[in-house]
Design an enzyme around this catalytic site. Structure first.
Site, PDB file in Angstrom:
ATOM      1  CG  ASP A   1      28.760  39.307  38.317  1.00 59.44           C
ATOM      2  OD1 ASP A   1      29.173  40.363  37.800  1.00 59.44           O
ATOM      3  OD2 ASP A   1      28.966  38.191  37.803  1.00 59.44           O
ATOM      4  CE1 TYR A   2      27.893  46.905  35.109  1.00 61.36           C
ATOM      5  CE2 TYR A   2      25.568  46.409  34.890  1.00 61.36           C
ATOM      6  CZ  TYR A   2      26.627  47.249  34.672  1.00 61.36           C
ATOM      7  OH  TYR A   2      26.432  48.424  34.003  1.00 61.36           O
TER       8      TYR A   2
END
Length: 756
Positions: free
Chosen positions: A302-303
């Site tokens: 994820d980011y």
């Protein structure tokens, strides 16, 4: 069925972990990789370490706009040239959350003509519930309990996504979420694992279509792996401290179902489980995902979650975070740039084995090849389709259908709904009556807000000048003179419709709430309007279950409408004025108070359940009972349906046999009804405490007035299994209750014995 043919967060600024979540004697699973492909193997053998690291690095797309800027700034132009230079150098595997075919073709041309090995880019995006045509938020659509609908909206979203130049969607979100304080409840299927499994499969099939190489297909990315919906206190990015039996019984099955349906990518979650962050969790990403399940696709962080291993206190610095993430099984780093920066030297120093790097690259190339990008780098980059496949009439019609099927009628005293189309003056009061901005809802990255149909527009198309619209208050702040104007409008009307609830920025990522009730200014508005004595219909806009109080709770009619997307106003008008009857069922439980969270229907039974009027020394709060205000599975229609006693065709079920469960349901009202019939079980005595009820099936039926039908479900021992401390699922002999019911609290049970 309508046939269709052909930041992660808007760019916020922003060691091989082998410890098991619970220590178990698990075998040392080998890493599972795609079958050897001569083309891919030859490519890997010829690539430099730097180019390999580039294939594992994806970044937010700062170059593509929805049409090029008329006068791009110098900074924008320089930024685009830097991106193109990095693509040419082989430092970027793909970009996300940018759209536009012309820009995509320009960037792809750089990759296939100027990069060292001509490896095409992959373009990704957060296509959570549509592109230019937005559908209901996933939680709202889940209220339809309609897997065919979920498949069709995902297919339509893929059609528009590929028309805008995307190949990969960071969806569906399949986290089971049992705490409504968590803002990302809005992205998923709610609190139940079984319902989540069915919708996960449908959405993957919709996104990916019949062939991943098709111009209209995107590769799905079930997220967030794993147990992100179990964060403590419903607080975003928090820890998830759960037994592994719960992990495997509640949170992992929707992922497994999505992978079995063909999903080739997944995204690691921000949370840690038992102290091990998911992005650095070897047991989760390799032993379970690859070893036990045989997953052959890629894992993307994820980011910046690989970089966040440092802030977790799990990694010392960027190099350490990179080594721990890729050694754990996270193939691709999102946005941080750590993989590009550190992987080549980590391999040279031996801290990351070349074989580990090559495996990750192999998986990425495998997905790109599965999409047909090597054969056709310009797939889904068609200038004609960008014009013809956006907001097609059938797509817009589907958005309206999905909107009305997602509405849940919570309450309808005196049959106040549906409202008459003539002869009555109606006042639409509240901050959402004439509001377009909040129609798409959270996680609508590319919406066409101007095309959204407001509640006022939908209502006025039906009743014209009989409608008066007054705002009354803002979402979280009063308006000077707003209540006075609302009261005046209410007094002049025959019926009041209150358009209240949450704004889009109150749900979704980073929007956890301590108090999940309606904001105070809107509550004050509701109280003032109710005091006029006029009949009140409450229309709720929301991305989670809410704790309703005061005049909102006491209103004679309440309709849960979530965030319904582009056709919101038309869809709600279809229901409110009776062209269609509501058929939605709650995918989440509405609590009586925020303090009950986490609150879900299939909780385990304590040794002191609240089973009598004696409130002392029971598992309960002082202020409220343990019941939901509106339970999971609840939803009314404009007719009435009676459920006969549940029956089984035999008193016993053998471990290798099956049992039939039946009940007669009857439409006892005067209107046609669409009923969602639900099947629940309870294991009465087991070696581990069991849920008070557990959903095991559902079916849809249309019944004309006076019509009845016999509903039948089949159960086997597999349906009765639960995960034991040895981490394997099996059923135990004993007595079971079974219900065919309209909700998780209804129905009359039957019993049978499972025998060894």
């Amino acid at each position: 069925m309508t046939a269709f043919t052909p930041s992660r967060r808007f760019f916020l600024k922003g060691a091989a972990a082998t410890a098991a979540l619970v220590p178990v004697a698990a075998p040392g699973f080998a890493r599972v990789t795609p079958a050897a492909d001569p083309f891919i193997e030859k490519l890997i053998k010829s690539m430099s370490l730097e180019e390999k690291a580039g294939q594992l690095s994806i970044y937010g797309d700062t170059t593509r706009f929805d049409g090029p800027p008329i006068n791009p700034t110098s900074e924008q132009a320089q930024g685009k040239e830097k991106v193109k230079a990095d693509i040419a150098a082989g430092k970027i595997t793909g970009l996300f959350n940018g759209i536009g075919v012309a820009g995509g073709r320009e960037l792809q041309q750089v990759a296939i003509e100027r990069s060292p090995h001509k490896i095409p880019l992959i373009f990704a995006g957060d296509i959570i519930h549509g592109v230019k045509t937005t559908f209901p938020i996933p939680l709202g659509e889940s209220a339809s309990w309609d897997t065919d609908l979920a498949m069709r909206t995902a297919r339509a979203a893929a059609l528009e996504a590929t028309a805008k130049g995307l190949h990969w969607t960071f969806a569906p979100m399949v986290d089971v979420a049992r705490d409504q304080r968590w803002g990302r409840v809005a992205e998923g299927a709610g609190e139940d694992t079984y319902l989540g499994i069915q919708l996960a499969k449908a959405r993957v099939k919709g996104f990916q279509g019949d062939s991943l190489k098709a111009e209209t297909s995107v590769v799905a990315c079930p997220k967030h792996f794993a147990a992100y919906g179990a964060v403590q206190g419903g607080m975003e990015y928090n820890t998830a401290d759960i037994p592994e039996t719960t992990l495997r019984e509640v949170h992992l099955p929707p992922f497994k179902a999505a992978f079995d349906a063909g999903a080739l990518t997944t995204m690691s979650s921000f949370n840690d489980i038992a102290g091990v962050p998911s992005t650095g969790n070897h047991y989760l990403l390799t032993d379970i995902l690859r070893g036990e399940w045989g997953f052959k696709g890629l894992v993307v962080s994820d980011y910046t979650s690989e970089e966040e291993l440092i802030l977790h206190g799990f990694a010392a610095d960027g190099a350490d975070a990179t080594a721990k993430a890729i050694n754990a099984g996270c193939d691709m780093g999102m946005q941080s740039g750590l993989y590009m920066k550190y992987l080549p030297d980590l391999v040279r120093s031996g801290k990351v084995k070349l074989a580990v790097l090559d495996e990750a690259v192999r998986r990425v190339l495998y997905v790109k090849k599965a999409l047909g990008l090597f054969e056709n780098p310009y797939r889904s980059l068609d200038l004609t389709r960008e014009q013809t496949d956006i907001r097609r009439p059938e797509t817009v019609a589907l958005a309206r259908e999905a909107g009305r099927k997602s509405c849940v009628l919570l309450k309808n005293e005196g049959n106040l709904l549906p409202l008459p189309k003539s002869g009555k003056k109606i006042a639409l009061i509240g901050p959402f009556g004439n509001d377009k901005a909040n129609c798409p809802g959270p996680w609508a990255v590319f919406p066409d807000v101007e095309s959204c149909v407001t509640w006022e527009a939908g209502f006025r198309a039906v009743i014209g000048d009989a409608l008066t619209v007054v705002k009354g208050s803002d979402v979280e702040a009063p308006i000077e003179g707003g209540i006075d104007a609302a009261v005046k409008a209410a007094k002049a009307a025959d019926i009041v419709v209150l358009a209240i609830g949450e704004a889009a920025n109150m749900s979704g990522e980073a929007q956890s709430r301590v108090d999940i009730s309606i904001p105070a200014p809107q509550l004050a508005l509701a109280e003032a309007v109710a005091a006029t004595g006029k009949p009140v219909v409450v229309l709720l806009k929301h991305g989670r279950a809410l704790a309703l109080t005061g005049a909102v709770k006491e209103a004679p009619a309440i309709l849960a409408t979530w965030f319904l997307g582009s056709e919101e106003g038309n869809a709600i008008a279809d229901i409110v004025f009776g062209d269609y009857a509501p058929q939605g069922r709650l995918p989440v439980s509405f609590p009586q108070a925020s303090g009950q969270e986490p609150f879900y229907y299939n909780h385990r039974i304590t040794g002191r359940p609240q089973i009598s009027d004696d409130k002392n020394f029971k598992a309960r709060y002082r202020e409220v009972t343990n019941e939901a205000l509106y339970p999971f599975g609840h939803g009314l229609s404009y007719s009435t349906v009676s459920y006969g006693t549940t029956a089984v065709n035999a008193p016993t079920l053998a471990m290798n046999g099956q049992i039939k469960v039946t009940a007669i349901i009857s439409n006892t009202g005067s209107r046609k009804v669409h009923e969602v019939v639900q099947l629940y079980i309870h294991d009465k005595v087991a070696s581990m405490t069991q849920p008070i009820r557990a959903l095991k099936g559902f079916q849809h039926f249309d019944l004309e007035p006076g019509q009845n039908t016999t509903v039948e479900f089949t159960l086997t021992a597999a349906d009765l299994a639960f995960v034991h401390p040895n981490l394997r699922a099996s059923a135990e002999a004993g007595r079971f209750d079974v219900w065919i019911a309209p909700s998780s609290t209804g129905g009359t049970p039957a019993s049978f014995d499972l025998i060894a």
